[in-house]
Design a protein around this motif. Structure first.
Motif, PDB file in Angstrom:
ATOM      1  N   TYR A 298      63.852  -5.136  70.912  1.00 40.93           N
ATOM      2  CA  TYR A 298      62.793  -6.056  70.506  1.00 40.93           C
ATOM      3  C   TYR A 298      61.666  -6.044  71.541  1.00 40.93           C
ATOM      4  O   TYR A 298      61.900  -5.848  72.737  1.00 40.93           O
ATOM      5  CB  TYR A 298      63.322  -7.481  70.378  1.00 40.93           C
ATOM      6  N   GLU A 299      60.455  -6.285  71.063  1.00 37.79           N
ATOM      7  CA  GLU A 299      59.310  -6.396  71.958  1.00 37.79           C
ATOM      8  C   GLU A 299      58.893  -7.859  72.063  1.00 37.79           C
ATOM      9  O   GLU A 299      58.844  -8.574  71.052  1.00 37.79           O
ATOM     10  CB  GLU A 299      58.136  -5.559  71.446  1.00 37.79           C
ATOM     11  N   THR A 300      58.599  -8.304  73.277  1.00 36.32           N
ATOM     12  CA  THR A 300      58.118  -9.666  73.479  1.00 36.32           C
ATOM     13  C   THR A 300      56.716  -9.619  74.066  1.00 36.32           C
ATOM     14  O   THR A 300      56.405  -8.755  74.890  1.00 36.32           O
ATOM     15  CB  THR A 300      59.042 -10.456  74.417  1.00 36.32           C
ATOM     16  N   VAL A 301      55.886 -10.542  73.630  1.00 37.12           N
ATOM     17  CA  VAL A 301      54.531 -10.658  74.148  1.00 37.12           C
ATOM     18  C   VAL A 301      54.571 -11.513  75.411  1.00 37.12           C
ATOM     19  O   VAL A 301      55.298 -12.520  75.457  1.00 37.12           O
ATOM     20  CB  VAL A 301      53.606 -11.310  73.094  1.00 37.12           C
ATOM     21  N   GLU A 302      53.834 -11.131  76.441  1.00 32.04           N
ATOM     22  CA  GLU A 302      53.804 -11.932  77.665  1.00 32.04           C
ATOM     23  C   GLU A 302      53.317 -13.338  77.330  1.00 32.04           C
ATOM     24  O   GLU A 302      52.209 -13.520  76.839  1.00 32.04           O
ATOM     25  CB  GLU A 302      52.903 -11.293  78.711  1.00 32.04           C
ATOM     26  N   SER A 303      54.150 -14.323  77.601  1.00 33.31           N
ATOM     27  CA  SER A 303      53.885 -15.695  77.176  1.00 33.31           C
ATOM     28  C   SER A 303      53.601 -16.593  78.373  1.00 33.31           C
ATOM     29  O   SER A 303      54.209 -16.452  79.437  1.00 33.31           O
ATOM     30  CB  SER A 303      55.086 -16.240  76.401  1.00 33.31           C
ATOM     31  N   TYR A 304      52.685 -17.532  78.155  1.00 34.52           N
ATOM     32  CA  TYR A 304      52.361 -18.534  79.172  1.00 34.52           C
ATOM     33  C   TYR A 304      52.645 -19.929  78.633  1.00 34.52           C
ATOM     34  O   TYR A 304      51.944 -20.888  78.942  1.00 34.52           O
ATOM     35  CB  TYR A 304      50.897 -18.390  79.585  1.00 34.52           C
ATOM     36  N   ALA A 305      53.700 -20.036  77.843  1.00 32.72           N
ATOM     37  CA  ALA A 305      54.076 -21.316  77.245  1.00 32.72           C
ATOM     38  C   ALA A 305      55.567 -21.540  77.494  1.00 32.72           C
ATOM     39  O   ALA A 305      56.126 -21.023  78.463  1.00 32.72           O
ATOM     40  CB  ALA A 305      53.751 -21.310  75.754  1.00 32.72           C
ATOM     41  N   ASN A 306      56.224 -22.309  76.647  1.00 33.29           N
ATOM     42  CA  ASN A 306      57.666 -22.515  76.777  1.00 33.29           C
ATOM     43  C   ASN A 306      58.407 -21.861  75.617  1.00 33.29           C
ATOM     44  O   ASN A 306      59.451 -22.322  75.184  1.00 33.29           O
ATOM     45  CB  ASN A 306      58.004 -24.004  76.872  1.00 33.29           C
ATOM     46  N   PHE A 307      57.832 -20.768  75.121  1.00 32.25           N
ATOM     47  CA  PHE A 307      58.441 -20.006  74.031  1.00 32.25           C
ATOM     48  C   PHE A 307      58.046 -18.547  74.155  1.00 32.25           C
ATOM     49  O   PHE A 307      57.125 -18.177  74.896  1.00 32.25           O
ATOM     50  CB  PHE A 307      57.994 -20.553  72.668  1.00 32.25           C
ATOM     51  N   ILE A 308      58.764 -17.709  73.404  1.00 31.25           N
ATOM     52  CA  ILE A 308      58.492 -16.270  73.388  1.00 31.25           C
ATOM     53  C   ILE A 308      58.236 -15.839  71.943  1.00 31.25           C
ATOM     54  O   ILE A 308      58.918 -16.283  71.005  1.00 31.25           O
ATOM     55  CB  ILE A 308      59.682 -15.462  73.938  1.00 31.25           C
ATOM     56  N   PHE A 309      57.276 -14.948  71.764  1.00 35.69           N
ATOM     57  CA  PHE A 309      56.935 -14.363  70.468  1.00 35.69           C
ATOM     58  C   PHE A 309      57.598 -12.993  70.418  1.00 35.69           C
ATOM     59  O   PHE A 309      57.294 -12.119  71.233  1.00 35.69           O
ATOM     60  CB  PHE A 309      55.419 -14.267  70.362  1.00 35.69           C
TER      61      PHE A 309
END
Length: 370
Positions: A298-309
């Motif tokens: 899976y690929e994840t987008v670098e996140s600056y929140a409290n969740f991952i896309f």
């Protein structure tokens, strides 16, 4: 016949579809324990000091709240180094966004934002007879500032920027945002939805408050639902120049926040040690989950929140159904236009490990039969 009585804008609305509730899943699947990692809630809950303060305030529930939330605005003013009179408190950030629509949007006014993003921007626009102007995100899932500028017309009233964006967790570059604000025409108000801003760990990152202090006509919208764990308390706020707050205060209801919620929010701001703990745990959980999800391809987008896309590269629905049978609720992003993606809230360390174990079971075809 009944629909003829409706506000015309209501017919154009798309109902917001929240993640499944814990109660519904328990009833549907007959499970006794459900871990929801779909709604970007604080998995540790609010500060114990906030809970104690709310309990004490409940003893005064027979009294109306102090209507201006003076003490809470004072504490927020100290935190953000702004005049408390430039702060409006209401019952959740989504309500603040609805207030902005009521305060500024007239029939025919255009409101520009990128999509997919938080759906209240569209809802508040359509409710007031405005025209939503939706611009696609960039290829790396960020707000496309240049494209939004190209869609500004004499009819444009508001521009919304969700930063970090929901559901992608991405942020726009501070220098690019300043350049953007310098070029926005004077008849347009920029709203920065910063519900997840406390999670940003970028050096020299500029917030909406920084831009406001530089003289830009922006409104910063914040919430106590995420970092502070007060989602059920419904406390959100806006920080803006006085001339932009004036119409918002005119349409805001007189007692929007309960005494218990106000007290909890004030206590939460005081417990800096607890919020620092939450931020540290969120960062550790983000790194753990990103690494483990990568092992599935899976690929994840670098996140600056409290969740991952998360991009699964295949139809996400079977995965969503499978992990739910294992007691986990995640947020499929099909409704956002991403049929291969899901949004995953960062949980506690134990929850994160258990989720990855459940994911292994689902991928191995060993999902629990209900």
């Amino acid at each position: 016949m009944t629909e003829q009585l409706w506000n015309h804008g209501v017919k154009k609305l798309k109902p917001y579809i929240p993640g499944k509730s814990i109660e519904d899943v328990k009833k549907e699947l007959g499970l006794t324990e459900i871990i929801r990692m779909a709604s970007n809630e604080n998995p540790y809950g609010p500060s114990p000091k906030a809970i104690a303060a709310a309990g004490e305030a409940l003893m005064q529930t027979h009294l109306y709240p102090e209507p201006s939330n003076r003490e809470l605005r004072g504490k927020l003013g100290e935190l953000h180094k702004v005049d408390p009179d430039r702060i409006l408190i209401s019952n959740g950030a989504d309500n603040v966004l609805l207030i902005i629509g009521q305060a500024f949007v007239n029939p025919g006014d255009e409101v520009v934002y990128c999509s997919p993003t938080f759906p209240v921007y569209r809802t508040s626009t359509v409710m007031m007879g405005g025209v939503p102007v939706e611009v696609p995100l960039t290829a790396d899932h960020k707000f496309d500032l240049e494209a939004m500028l190209n869609h500004v017309t004499p009819k444009t009233k508001l521009i919304y920027i969700c930063n970090p964006n929901n559901p992608t967790g991405t942020v726009v570059d501070s220098n690019q945002l300043r350049s953007f604000l310098q070029r926005v025409p004077k008849h347009v108000v920029v709203v920065l939805d910063e519900a997840y801003a406390e999670f940003i760990s970028i050096e020299q990152y500029k917030s909406g408050i920084d831009y406001m202090n530089e003289g830009f006509p922006v409104i910063s919208v914040r919430t106590f639902s995420k970092l502070y764990g007060l989602a059920a308390a419904r406390v959100g706020y806006a920080i803006a120049p006085a001339e932009l707050l004036q119409p918002m205060l005119a349409v805001r209801e007189p007692f929007p926040v309960t005494r218990a919620s106000d007290a909890a929010a004030r206590a939460a701001l005081e417990d800096v040690e607890y919020t620092n703990f939450i931020l540290a745990e969120n960062l550790k959980g983000m790194k753990f989950l990103s690494a483990e999800l990568a092992k599935f391809g899976y690929e994840t987008v670098e996140s600056y929140a409290n969740f991952i896309f998360v991009d699964t590269k295949e139809d996400v629905q079977p995965l969503y159904d499978g992990v739910m049978k294992e007691g986990f609720i995640i947020r499929p992003c099909t409704s956002f236009g991403y049929p291969h993606h899901f949004r995953l809230t960062i949980g506690t360390h134990e929850q994160n490990e258990r989720f990855i174990a459940a994911l292994h079971k689902v991928k191995a075809g060993k999902t629990t039969t209900i």
